[in-house]
Design a protein around this motif. Structure first.
Motif, PDB file in Angstrom:
ATOM      1  N   LEU A   1      10.819 -19.818  37.573  1.00 57.46           N
ATOM      2  CA  LEU A   1      10.033 -20.396  36.496  1.00 57.46           C
ATOM      3  C   LEU A   1       8.559 -20.487  36.888  1.00 57.46           C
ATOM      4  O   LEU A   1       7.676 -20.165  36.093  1.00 57.46           O
ATOM      5  CB  LEU A   1      10.567 -21.787  36.133  1.00 57.46           C
ATOM      6  N   GLN A   2       8.291 -20.893  38.114  1.00 55.91           N
ATOM      7  CA  GLN A   2       6.915 -20.986  38.589  1.00 55.91           C
ATOM      8  C   GLN A   2       6.258 -19.605  38.589  1.00 55.91           C
ATOM      9  O   GLN A   2       5.102 -19.458  38.181  1.00 55.91           O
ATOM     10  CB  GLN A   2       6.874 -21.593  40.000  1.00 55.91           C
ATOM     11  N   ALA A   3       6.982 -18.587  39.032  1.00 57.33           N
ATOM     12  CA  ALA A   3       6.450 -17.229  39.030  1.00 57.33           C
ATOM     13  C   ALA A   3       6.159 -16.767  37.606  1.00 57.33           C
ATOM     14  O   ALA A   3       5.123 -16.139  37.344  1.00 57.33           O
ATOM     15  CB  ALA A   3       7.434 -16.279  39.712  1.00 57.33           C
ATOM     16  N   GLU A   4       7.058 -17.079  36.681  1.00 51.35           N
ATOM     17  CA  GLU A   4       6.837 -16.705  35.280  1.00 51.35           C
ATOM     18  C   GLU A   4       5.629 -17.425  34.703  1.00 51.35           C
ATOM     19  O   GLU A   4       4.842 -16.838  33.952  1.00 51.35           O
ATOM     20  CB  GLU A   4       8.075 -17.015  34.445  1.00 51.35           C
ATOM     21  N   ARG A   5       5.454 -18.686  35.044  1.00 52.42           N
ATOM     22  CA  ARG A   5       4.277 -19.430  34.573  1.00 52.42           C
ATOM     23  C   ARG A   5       2.990 -18.809  35.100  1.00 52.42           C
ATOM     24  O   ARG A   5       2.003 -18.694  34.370  1.00 52.42           O
ATOM     25  CB  ARG A   5       4.362 -20.890  35.002  1.00 52.42           C
ATOM     26  N   GLN A   6       3.011 -18.422  36.377  1.00 50.16           N
ATOM     27  CA  GLN A   6       1.818 -17.795  36.952  1.00 50.16           C
ATOM     28  C   GLN A   6       1.532 -16.465  36.278  1.00 50.16           C
ATOM     29  O   GLN A   6       0.374 -16.151  35.971  1.00 50.16           O
ATOM     30  CB  GLN A   6       1.994 -17.612  38.463  1.00 50.16           C
ATOM     31  N   LEU A   7       2.569 -15.678  36.029  1.00 53.30           N
ATOM     32  CA  LEU A   7       2.402 -14.399  35.356  1.00 53.30           C
ATOM     33  C   LEU A   7       1.861 -14.607  33.941  1.00 53.30           C
ATOM     34  O   LEU A   7       0.931 -13.918  33.515  1.00 53.30           O
ATOM     35  CB  LEU A   7       3.733 -13.649  35.303  1.00 53.30           C
ATOM     36  N   TYR A   8       2.443 -15.550  33.226  1.00 54.54           N
ATOM     37  CA  TYR A   8       1.978 -15.841  31.871  1.00 54.54           C
ATOM     38  C   TYR A   8       0.514 -16.271  31.883  1.00 54.54           C
ATOM     39  O   TYR A   8      -0.280 -15.811  31.067  1.00 54.54           O
ATOM     40  CB  TYR A   8       2.849 -16.923  31.233  1.00 54.54           C
ATOM     41  N   GLY A   9       0.157 -17.151  32.825  1.00 54.23           N
ATOM     42  CA  GLY A   9      -1.234 -17.593  32.930  1.00 54.23           C
ATOM     43  C   GLY A   9      -2.167 -16.430  33.206  1.00 54.23           C
ATOM     44  O   GLY A   9      -3.268 -16.351  32.638  1.00 54.23           O
ATOM     45  N   SER A  10      -1.744 -15.503  34.059  1.00 53.31           N
ATOM     46  CA  SER A  10      -2.570 -14.323  34.353  1.00 53.31           C
ATOM     47  C   SER A  10      -2.718 -13.441  33.123  1.00 53.31           C
ATOM     48  O   SER A  10      -3.808 -12.920  32.858  1.00 53.31           O
ATOM     49  CB  SER A  10      -1.932 -13.520  35.496  1.00 53.31           C
ATOM     50  N   LEU A  11      -1.628 -13.276  32.377  1.00 57.14           N
ATOM     51  CA  LEU A  11      -1.690 -12.466  31.157  1.00 57.14           C
ATOM     52  C   LEU A  11      -2.621 -13.087  30.125  1.00 57.14           C
ATOM     53  O   LEU A  11      -3.422 -12.391  29.489  1.00 57.14           O
ATOM     54  CB  LEU A  11      -0.298 -12.270  30.576  1.00 57.14           C
ATOM     55  N   VAL A  12      -2.516 -14.390  29.947  1.00 56.10           N
ATOM     56  CA  VAL A  12      -3.394 -15.078  28.996  1.00 56.10           C
ATOM     57  C   VAL A  12      -4.845 -14.923  29.430  1.00 56.10           C
ATOM     58  O   VAL A  12      -5.729 -14.637  28.621  1.00 56.10           O
ATOM     59  CB  VAL A  12      -3.005 -16.565  28.885  1.00 56.10           C
ATOM     60  N   LYS A  13      -5.091 -15.106  30.704  1.00 61.54           N
ATOM     61  CA  LYS A  13      -6.454 -14.978  31.237  1.00 61.54           C
ATOM     62  C   LYS A  13      -6.969 -13.568  31.032  1.00 61.54           C
ATOM     63  O   LYS A  13      -8.128 -13.358  30.637  1.00 61.54           O
ATOM     64  CB  LYS A  13      -6.455 -15.335  32.722  1.00 61.54           C
TER      65      LYS A  13
END
Length: 69
Positions: free
Chosen positions: A51-63
């Motif tokens: 879940l933490q990895a997915e959150r980081q990936l999502y944050g990178s995509l949004v950025k």
């Protein structure tokens, strides 16, 4: 993750209840419950890491989409 946390809590309560009544579970059954509990905790930890990895990936995509340069 929440479901696994609930299952861990239920198993802990079952072990505590058996001990508090003075009715220790048989050695084999107790060992099985402890192994199940350890497995659930390990699975919860793996899910939290995923879940933490997915959150980081999502944050990178949004950025990236917000600031494509």
């Amino acid at each position: 993750v929440e479901r696994l946390t609930q299952e861990v809590l239920v198993l802990r309560e079952k072990v505590a209840l058996a001990e508090s009544r003075g009715q220790e579970a048989t050695g084999n059954r107790r060992q099985q419950l402890l192994l199940m509990l350890e497995g659930l905790v390990a699975e919860r930890n793996r899910l939290n890491e995923a879940l933490q990895a997915e959150r980081q990936l999502y944050g990178s995509l949004v950025k990236f989409h917000t600031h494509p340069d």
